[in-house]
Design a protein around this motif. Structure first.
Motif, short mmCIF file in Angstrom:
data_model
loop_
_atom_site.label_atom_id
_atom_site.label_comp_id
_atom_site.label_asym_id
_atom_site.label_seq_id
_atom_site.Cartn_x
_atom_site.Cartn_y
_atom_site.Cartn_z
N THR A 56 0.88 -1.17 0.00
CA THR A 56 0.00 0.00 0.00
C THR A 56 0.92 1.22 0.00
O THR A 56 2.14 1.08 0.14
CB THR A 56 -0.88 0.01 1.26
N PRO A 57 0.40 2.40 -0.16
CA PRO A 57 1.27 3.58 -0.12
C PRO A 57 2.04 3.72 1.19
O PRO A 57 3.11 4.32 1.22
CB PRO A 57 0.28 4.75 -0.31
N ASP A 58 1.50 3.16 2.27
CA ASP A 58 2.12 3.37 3.58
C ASP A 58 2.82 2.14 4.16
O ASP A 58 3.42 2.22 5.24
CB ASP A 58 1.07 3.84 4.59
N GLY A 59 2.72 0.99 3.51
CA GLY A 59 3.31 -0.21 4.11
C GLY A 59 3.20 -1.42 3.20
O GLY A 59 2.89 -1.31 2.02
N VAL A 60 3.47 -2.58 3.78
CA VAL A 60 3.40 -3.83 3.04
C VAL A 60 2.86 -4.90 3.99
O VAL A 60 3.20 -4.93 5.17
CB VAL A 60 4.79 -4.22 2.47
N THR A 61 2.00 -5.77 3.47
CA THR A 61 1.41 -6.85 4.26
C THR A 61 1.88 -8.19 3.73
O THR A 61 1.77 -8.46 2.53
CB THR A 61 -0.13 -6.78 4.23
N ALA A 62 2.41 -9.01 4.62
CA ALA A 62 2.86 -10.36 4.27
C ALA A 62 1.75 -11.34 4.64
O ALA A 62 1.19 -11.27 5.75
CB ALA A 62 4.13 -10.69 5.03
N HIS A 63 1.44 -12.24 3.72
CA HIS A 63 0.41 -13.26 3.95
C HIS A 63 1.07 -14.63 4.07
O HIS A 63 1.94 -14.98 3.26
CB HIS A 63 -0.60 -13.26 2.81
N PHE A 64 0.62 -15.42 5.05
CA PHE A 64 1.25 -16.71 5.34
C PHE A 64 0.30 -17.86 5.05
O PHE A 64 -0.92 -17.70 4.97
CB PHE A 64 1.71 -16.74 6.79
#
Length: 315
Positions: A56-64
């Motif tokens: 996203t513009p403000d971060g990153v999400t890791a999916h497991f």
């Protein structure tokens, strides 16, 4: 350094300006680093397997794989030579490159009759390569390979009994000094089946957006370099400097790559040349420059932690 007939080729007693080199089991290094991180407040979550990441513009999400996720400002792929983050950043990223030998190690009995210099590590080249030194319990610790063009996979390695691998090693190292003697005094229970020796070729994309690679995920040089852990630690420190001093992930990651790529790729290419010798694929016998020449660029590399990193500045 010697040849497979026992003839000494070169020797090196270390740099007087530096502390003596230490060897240690890898798990002790892992434990020391983990304990320090925990003390600094780093939280560990074990048993997670990354399957995807979204920015996203403000971060990153890791999916497991277990359905959970984690979100942060950036995602650092320190996930080894079979990195998932590397393929998330670039689906066309290269895979590890086979170095020509499955690797083995073991412990030979203290009374094997092989002479060693106290505190010295020995390298013996010949039809096959072997490294060895005497441990604190007086046993001889050795590492060696079985050159083959068709490397066994992990499942095949696990299926072959240790006694059979030991028989193959003894056949290859017959008449090798001191390989024949070391293997004669090594039992199947002391044999370590390490697996294929591999290295990472040049990786085109070290980072994308808020995701970046570090350590073996981007520059595994193979064990022939003796520099894998060192390079990973160096890169982690340089990445920390760049994130500390530059305002955006893009600038920090670009500066980090510029600082690290020339050094790690030079060491990796040198290791690839040594791999050819170990695999019997080199047309030339190993040549040894003056030891100071060989080791100084490795042992005297220095990171100026207090010096500010500037965007667009290369070493």
């Amino acid at each position: 350094m010697a040849d497979g007939a026992g003839n000494r080729l070169a020797g090196f007693g270390g740099f007087s300006e530096l502390p003596a080199t230490l060897t240690m089991p890898r798990d002790r290094l892992f434990r020391a680093l983990t304990d320090h991180a925990v003390t600094e407040g780093v939280r560990f979550a074990y048993g997670k397997r990354l399957v995807a990441a979204e920015e996203t513009p403000d971060g990153v999400t890791a999916h497991f794989a277990d359905g959970t996720s984690a979100t942060g400002d950036i995602l650092i792929g320190a996930d080894g030579i079979r990195s998932t983050v590397r393929t998330v950043i670039d689906p066309q990223a290269p895979a590890p490159e086979y170095g020509g030998v499955p690797s083995f190690g073991g412990y030979a009995a203290a009374d094997s009759g092989v002479e060693t210099e106290p505190g010295a590590m020995h390298f013996a080249f010949g039809r096959a390569f072997m490294g060895y030194w005497r441990g604190p319990d007086k046993r001889l610790i050795w590492f060696a390979g079985l050159p083959t063009d068709t490397p066994p996979g992990p499942a095949e390695l696990a299926q072959v009994p240790a006694a059979e691998w030991l028989t193959r090693l003894r056949e290859l190292y017959a008449d090798h000094v001191p390989g024949e003697q070391l293997l004669r005094h090594n039992g199947p229970d002391e044999l370590m089946v390490v697996g294929r020796m591999e290295r990472m070729p040049s990786v085109p994309h070290w980072h994308r957006g808020r995701m970046v690679l570090v350590g073996d995920a981007v520059h595994a040089p193979s064990s022939s370099s003796g520099q894998g852990a060192s390079l990973a630690i160096e890169s982690a420190i340089e990445l920390a400097r760049c994130l500390r001093d530059l305002p955006t992930p893009d600038e920090a990651f670009a500066a980090y790559e510029a600082l690290r790529r020339p050094r790690v790729e030079a060491i990796g290419l040198n290791a690839a040349a040594v791999n050819k010798v170990k695999a019997g694929k080199s047309e030339h016998a190993p040549a040894f420059p003056a030891p100071e020449e060989m080791f100084r660029p490795l042992h005297f590399h220095r990171i100026e932690w207090e010096e500010k990193v500037r965007a667009g500045v290369t070493p």
